[in-house]
Design a protein around this motif. Structure first.
Motif, PDB file in Angstrom:
ATOM      1  N   GLN A   1       0.811  -1.215   0.000  1.00 41.65           N
ATOM      2  CA  GLN A   1       0.000   0.000   0.000  1.00 41.65           C
ATOM      3  C   GLN A   1       0.843   1.264   0.000  1.00 41.65           C
ATOM      4  O   GLN A   1       0.514   2.242  -0.670  1.00 41.65           O
ATOM      5  CB  GLN A   1      -0.921  -0.014   1.225  1.00 41.65           C
TER       6      GLN A   1
ATOM      7  N   ALA B   1       1.784   3.038  -3.160  1.00 42.45           N
ATOM      8  CA  ALA B   1       0.784   3.779  -3.937  1.00 42.45           C
ATOM      9  C   ALA B   1       1.171   5.240  -4.118  1.00 42.45           C
ATOM     10  O   ALA B   1       0.651   5.918  -4.993  1.00 42.45           O
ATOM     11  CB  ALA B   1      -0.581   3.691  -3.252  1.00 42.45           C
ATOM     12  N   VAL B   2       2.093   5.706  -3.276  1.00 42.56           N
ATOM     13  CA  VAL B   2       2.563   7.080  -3.434  1.00 42.56           C
ATOM     14  C   VAL B   2       3.253   7.251  -4.791  1.00 42.56           C
ATOM     15  O   VAL B   2       3.204   8.316  -5.395  1.00 42.56           O
ATOM     16  CB  VAL B   2       3.534   7.415  -2.269  1.00 42.56           C
TER      17      VAL B   2
ATOM     18  N   ALA C   1       0.617   4.383  -9.968  1.00 46.78           N
ATOM     19  CA  ALA C   1      -0.771   4.675 -10.334  1.00 46.78           C
ATOM     20  C   ALA C   1      -1.366   3.391 -10.900  1.00 46.78           C
ATOM     21  O   ALA C   1      -0.983   2.953 -11.991  1.00 46.78           O
ATOM     22  CB  ALA C   1      -0.837   5.807 -11.343  1.00 46.78           C
TER      23      ALA C   1
ATOM     24  N   HIS D   1      -4.168   2.515 -12.284  1.00 49.15           N
ATOM     25  CA  HIS D   1      -4.816   2.516 -13.602  1.00 49.15           C
ATOM     26  C   HIS D   1      -3.795   2.612 -14.733  1.00 49.15           C
ATOM     27  O   HIS D   1      -3.992   2.075 -15.806  1.00 49.15           O
ATOM     28  CB  HIS D   1      -5.865   3.626 -13.688  1.00 49.15           C
TER      29      HIS D   1
ATOM     30  N   PRO E   1       4.108  17.874   4.640  1.00 48.78           N
ATOM     31  CA  PRO E   1       5.077  18.908   4.288  1.00 48.78           C
ATOM     32  C   PRO E   1       4.556  20.317   4.565  1.00 48.78           C
ATOM     33  O   PRO E   1       5.331  21.169   5.029  1.00 48.78           O
ATOM     34  CB  PRO E   1       5.341  18.703   2.806  1.00 48.78           C
TER      35      PRO E   1
ATOM     36  N   VAL F   1      -5.849   3.241  -0.523  1.00 55.58           N
ATOM     37  CA  VAL F   1      -4.426   3.582  -0.437  1.00 55.58           C
ATOM     38  C   VAL F   1      -4.095   4.538   0.704  1.00 55.58           C
ATOM     39  O   VAL F   1      -2.942   4.631   1.106  1.00 55.58           O
ATOM     40  CB  VAL F   1      -3.877   4.175  -1.757  1.00 55.58           C
ATOM     41  N   CYS F   2      -5.077   5.246   1.222  1.00 55.87           N
ATOM     42  CA  CYS F   2      -4.755   6.240   2.255  1.00 55.87           C
ATOM     43  C   CYS F   2      -4.342   5.557   3.557  1.00 55.87           C
ATOM     44  O   CYS F   2      -5.110   4.792   4.130  1.00 55.87           O
ATOM     45  CB  CYS F   2      -5.934   7.171   2.518  1.00 55.87           C
TER      46      CYS F   2
ATOM     47  N   GLU G   1      -0.353  14.460   3.311  1.00 56.42           N
ATOM     48  CA  GLU G   1       0.031  14.919   1.969  1.00 56.42           C
ATOM     49  C   GLU G   1       1.015  13.972   1.288  1.00 56.42           C
ATOM     50  O   GLU G   1       2.003  14.417   0.702  1.00 56.42           O
ATOM     51  CB  GLU G   1       0.614  16.329   2.033  1.00 56.42           C
ATOM     52  N   CYS G   2       0.744  12.670   1.388  1.00 54.81           N
ATOM     53  CA  CYS G   2       1.649  11.725   0.729  1.00 54.81           C
ATOM     54  C   CYS G   2       1.358  11.654  -0.769  1.00 54.81           C
ATOM     55  O   CYS G   2       2.232  11.310  -1.565  1.00 54.81           O
ATOM     56  CB  CYS G   2       1.543  10.344   1.359  1.00 54.81           C
ATOM     57  N   GLY G   3       0.122  11.933  -1.146  1.00 55.33           N
ATOM     58  CA  GLY G   3      -0.211  11.977  -2.571  1.00 55.33           C
ATOM     59  C   GLY G   3      -0.687  10.667  -3.168  1.00 55.33           C
ATOM     60  O   GLY G   3      -0.988  10.602  -4.359  1.00 55.33           O
ATOM     61  N   ALA G   4      -0.765   9.619  -2.354  1.00 56.31           N
ATOM     62  CA  ALA G   4      -1.160   8.314  -2.885  1.00 56.31           C
ATOM     63  C   ALA G   4      -2.561   8.344  -3.484  1.00 56.31           C
ATOM     64  O   ALA G   4      -2.816   7.766  -4.544  1.00 56.31           O
ATOM     65  CB  ALA G   4      -1.086   7.263  -1.780  1.00 56.31           C
TER      66      ALA G   4
ATOM     67  N   ARG H   1      -2.648  10.236  -6.857  1.00 54.28           N
ATOM     68  CA  ARG H   1      -1.970   9.508  -7.922  1.00 54.28           C
ATOM     69  C   ARG H   1      -2.822   8.347  -8.436  1.00 54.28           C
ATOM     70  O   ARG H   1      -2.746   7.987  -9.606  1.00 54.28           O
ATOM     71  CB  ARG H   1      -0.614   8.989  -7.446  1.00 54.28           C
ATOM     72  N   ASN H   2      -3.597   7.767  -7.551  1.00 58.08           N
ATOM     73  CA  ASN H   2      -4.351   6.583  -7.948  1.00 58.08           C
ATOM     74  C   ASN H   2      -5.791   6.866  -8.352  1.00 58.08           C
ATOM     75  O   ASN H   2      -6.510   5.954  -8.743  1.00 58.08           O
ATOM     76  CB  ASN H   2      -4.300   5.535  -6.834  1.00 58.08           C
TER      77      ASN H   2
END
Ligand code: SF4
Ligand code: SF4
Lengths: 397, 97
Positions: A184, A187-188, A191, A193, A365, B29-30, B52-55, B58-59
């Protein structure tokens, strides 16, 4: 974050299971007897390529429609554990990586799941240990010896690399299904899809922790909500201490300590070696106390400390450490030096604690930046005042 | 994560519910349970838990989510202040970022 950059080092066809050439590998130099390199009797092909050596964790090799695949042990040997410990303390090597590519645990067939992971050896070791008794394929990505989360953040554990490795390993000839289990936290960088569009494999996100893999597989690739939540237990926070300390106590730390000793010698008599020893070393001790309070004690106490900002948590622990230090100071401290200790220790601790944000799995961040804009002026002012008070202390004495 | 909460009201996470097709991937994914998908649409249920990991962004197959993702790492941010470049994590050992 550049997902398209090809990883350096290994080309796509370097055989997995062989250690990288000795020049850029980081395999433990100790090979205990019970971890004798593979090549079990019956393995007919010649696995000895010049400059390569087989990792002790390879049990044997077997032929598949996609070529020969190394089967790995699910037990960690002494060499693995030693390498792990050395890695934490940064001894000898700063990368600890295995060759990317396809590996197997147990006796996987075409229906067996494909688990994707990073080529950081500590990550790989955890995965194979937690797959004891499971038949599965492991697809190792080239992340340049970095763990899944870090590598996903950098983009090396990303869509591009998943697609490339899946194709290079010939997965479509190897398995009958079209699923990849990606951790998991990957996933960062990945992608789902896009992976599907580009290589036909759908990504199923697996649990965060490899120890949940077995349950995840047994449940038919279903993760419980619990498996999906990141945690940050005491053990993990303590395990980061060497990494944190290494960041502070390297060469710059040594230079700073020397500077403090030299400055400690300054006084009414221009320069005194005795003062350099007592005052200088006293200042070094105070700074070290601050580093320890911020980089070790604050992370350990993290959930129980007041306030959200790490700089505030660090300052609180630093203040407590300063009070203890000042109360137990060997010999007379004096008002000026006392003030210096009470300011320098919390300032150092606050700064080190703020740096720990980079190692936690919950700080954003935007939050870190806001905290830094607020805290750094205070830390700098406290440190500067402490320095002045300390120098003044030499003359007031 | 009980006891592990960071600053409030800072995350840049944004969800456009009109685009969402309810695929559920963002929830999967979170790592902090920030998003929940019900009745074919995602919702932000714990905004301040977001790191703010962005997963999720992105998905998301339809770009219904946006977040300015990056590393919450003080030394990386200091470096970016000094060089003007976006913060990247320079540390290569585990645990960092
Ligand atoms: S950015 Fe990361 S933490 Fe925030 S909602 Fe998306 S997946 Fe969750
Ligand atoms: S990933 Fe995107 S489309 Fe899918 S549920 Fe989340 S917001 Fe909706």
């Amino acid at each position: 974050m550049d997902a398209s950059r090809p990883p350096d080092g290994a080309g796509p066809h370097r055989p997995s299971g062989l250690a990288l050439p000795m020049t850029d590998t980081c395999c433990p130099s100790v090979t205990p007897a019970d971890e004798a390199p593979c090549c079990t009797p019956g393995s007919d092909a010649n696995d000895d390529l010049p400059g390569y050596r087989v990792w002790p964790f390879v049990e044997d090799w077997f032929d598949t429609p996609a070529g020969r695949v190394p089967r790995v042990r699910t037990r960690l040997g002494p060499a693995d554990l030693l390498g792990r410990w050395a890695m934490r303390w940064g001894i000898g090597r700063d990368r600890y990586r295995i060759a990317p590519g396809l590996y197997a645990v147990g006796r996987p067939d075409p229906a067996a799941p494909v688990l994707v992971t990073a080529n950081y050896k500590m990550t790989f070791d955890l995965v194979r240990r937690d797959l004891d008794g499971v038949d599965a394929w492991i697809l190792v990505l080239e992340t340049r010896g970095i763990n899944v989360w870090c590598a996903a953040g950098k983009g090396t554990f990303g869509t591009e690399e998943v697609v490339r490795r899946a194709k290079a390993a010939g997965l479509d000839r190897l398995v009958s299904h079209r699923k990849l289990v990606v951790p998991q936290l990957g996933a960062v960088g990945v992608a789902a899809h896009e992976v599907r569009r580009r290589c036909g494999f759908s990504v199923v996100y697996g649990p965060i922790r490899s120890r949940d893999l077995k349950a995840f597989l047994a449940a038919g690739l279903q993760a419980t909500p619990e498996m999906r939540r990141v945690r940050f237990p005491l053990g993990d926070r303590i395990a980061l201490a060497p990494v944190e300390l290494r960041g502070v106590l390297g060469k710059p730390g040594l230079v700073a300590a020397l500077a403090l000793v030299v400055l400690g010698g300054l006084g009414p008599g221009v320069f005194s070696q005795a003062a350099a020893a007592t005052r200088g070393l006293g200042a070094v001790a105070a700074t070290l106390a601050g580093v320890f309070a911020g980089a070790v004690a604050t992370p350990a106490l993290l959930p129980w400390l007041p306030w959200r900002a790490f700089s505030a948590k660090g300052a609180a622990v630093g203040a407590a450490a300063a009070a203890v230090l000042a109360a137990g100071w060997p010999g007379p401290l004096g008002a000026w030096n006392g003030l210096a200790v009470l300011l320098a220790v919390p300032a150092t601790s606050s700064y080190c604690a703020m740096n720990f944000t980079g190692s936690t799995p919950f700080t954003s961040p935007s939050g870190v930046e806001r905290e830094m804009r607020r805290a750094i002026p205070w830390q700098a002012a406290a440190a500067a005042t402490a320095g002045i008070a300390w120098l003044a202390g030499a003359f007031a004495a | 994560m009980n006891g592990f909460r960071y600053l409030e009201g800072v995350t840049t996470l944004a969800l456009d519910p009109d685009r969402c097709v309810g695929c559920g991937l963002c929830q999967a994914v979170c790592p902090h349970g920030v998003l929940a998908v019900a009745d074919g649409c995602a919702r932000i249920v714990d905004r301040d838990g977001c790191m703010e990991c962005g997963a999720c962004a992105r998905n998301c197959p339809v770009e219904a989510l946006a977040v300015s993702a990056g590393v919450g790492c003080a030394s990386a941010i200091i470096k970016s202040w000094l060089t003007g470049a976006p913060p990247t994590c320079g540390c290569d050992t585990d645990g960092c970022c």
